[in-house]
Design a protein around this motif. Structure first.
Motif, mmCIF file in Angstrom:
data_model
loop_
_atom_site.group_PDB
_atom_site.id
_atom_site.type_symbol
_atom_site.label_atom_id
_atom_site.label_comp_id
_atom_site.label_asym_id
_atom_site.label_seq_id
_atom_site.Cartn_x
_atom_site.Cartn_y
_atom_site.Cartn_z
ATOM 1 N N LEU A 192 6.457 0.559 -4.694
ATOM 2 C CA LEU A 192 7.225 0.554 -3.329
ATOM 3 C C LEU A 192 6.636 1.821 -2.623
ATOM 4 O O LEU A 192 6.632 1.787 -1.482
ATOM 5 C CB LEU A 192 8.721 0.774 -3.572
ATOM 6 C CG LEU A 192 9.588 -0.332 -4.146
ATOM 7 C CD1 LEU A 192 10.914 0.034 -4.429
ATOM 8 C CD2 LEU A 192 9.382 -1.588 -3.099
ATOM 9 N N ASN A 193 6.213 2.829 -3.264
ATOM 10 C CA ASN A 193 5.951 4.076 -2.683
ATOM 11 C C ASN A 193 4.414 4.428 -2.721
ATOM 12 O O ASN A 193 3.825 5.663 -1.997
ATOM 13 C CB ASN A 193 6.774 5.151 -2.714
ATOM 14 C CG ASN A 193 8.134 4.782 -2.273
ATOM 15 O OD1 ASN A 193 8.654 4.667 -1.304
ATOM 16 N ND2 ASN A 193 8.923 4.737 -3.423
ATOM 17 N N GLY A 194 3.638 4.074 -3.649
ATOM 18 C CA GLY A 194 2.308 4.554 -3.961
ATOM 19 C C GLY A 194 1.408 3.779 -3.303
ATOM 20 O O GLY A 194 0.369 3.321 -3.843
ATOM 21 N N GLY A 195 1.196 3.832 -1.911
ATOM 22 C CA GLY A 195 0.123 3.211 -1.259
ATOM 23 C C GLY A 195 -1.067 4.117 -1.404
ATOM 24 O O GLY A 195 -2.202 3.316 -1.254
ATOM 25 N N TYR A 196 -1.232 5.060 -1.956
ATOM 26 C CA TYR A 196 -2.316 5.845 -2.479
ATOM 27 C C TYR A 196 -3.018 5.456 -3.655
ATOM 28 O O TYR A 196 -4.038 5.871 -4.076
ATOM 29 C CB TYR A 196 -2.245 7.412 -2.448
ATOM 30 C CG TYR A 196 -0.879 7.907 -3.333
ATOM 31 C CD1 TYR A 196 -1.146 8.059 -4.687
ATOM 32 C CD2 TYR A 196 0.189 7.999 -2.889
ATOM 33 C CE1 TYR A 196 -0.226 8.312 -5.412
ATOM 34 C CE2 TYR A 196 1.425 8.287 -3.635
ATOM 35 C CZ TYR A 196 1.172 8.467 -4.967
ATOM 36 O OH TYR A 196 2.455 8.827 -5.858
ATOM 37 N N LEU A 197 -2.545 4.508 -4.484
ATOM 38 C CA LEU A 197 -2.708 3.951 -5.431
ATOM 39 C C LEU A 197 -3.383 2.785 -5.494
ATOM 40 O O LEU A 197 -2.707 1.793 -5.330
ATOM 41 C CB LEU A 197 -1.492 3.991 -6.721
ATOM 42 C CG LEU A 197 -1.702 3.719 -7.969
ATOM 43 C CD1 LEU A 197 -2.871 4.742 -8.767
ATOM 44 C CD2 LEU A 197 -0.419 3.807 -8.837
#
Length: 76
Positions: free
Chosen positions: A52-57
């Motif tokens: 949900l929150n790991g756009g950097y991954l």
């Protein structure tokens, strides 16, 4: 199984600003994530958070690899 330290604390040992290694890049980016669950050890909860929150991954397989490294280190 309860581990001795959180996944985040382990992940921070993998940071390396000069590395192109995907786990090191994950660690570098997670350090800047103010809402990362820093005390969490549970794979499912961490995975849910990152989905949900790991756009950097760029790929969850990087998290899977890092979590496996964490499990191996924590079982000694």
């Amino acid at each position: 199984m309860a581990y001795r330290e959180s996944f985040y604390r382990y992940l921070m040992t993998q940071r390396n600003a000069d590395s192109n290694d995907e786990v090191a890049q994950f660690a570098n980016n997670a350090q800047n994530d103010q809402t990362f669950p820093k005390q969490e050890q549970n794979y499912e909860k961490l995975s849910d958070y990152l989905e949900l929150n790991g756009g950097y991954l760029p790929s969850m397989s990087i998290f899977d690899k890092a979590y496996q490294m964490y499990r191996e280190k924590m079982t000694y």
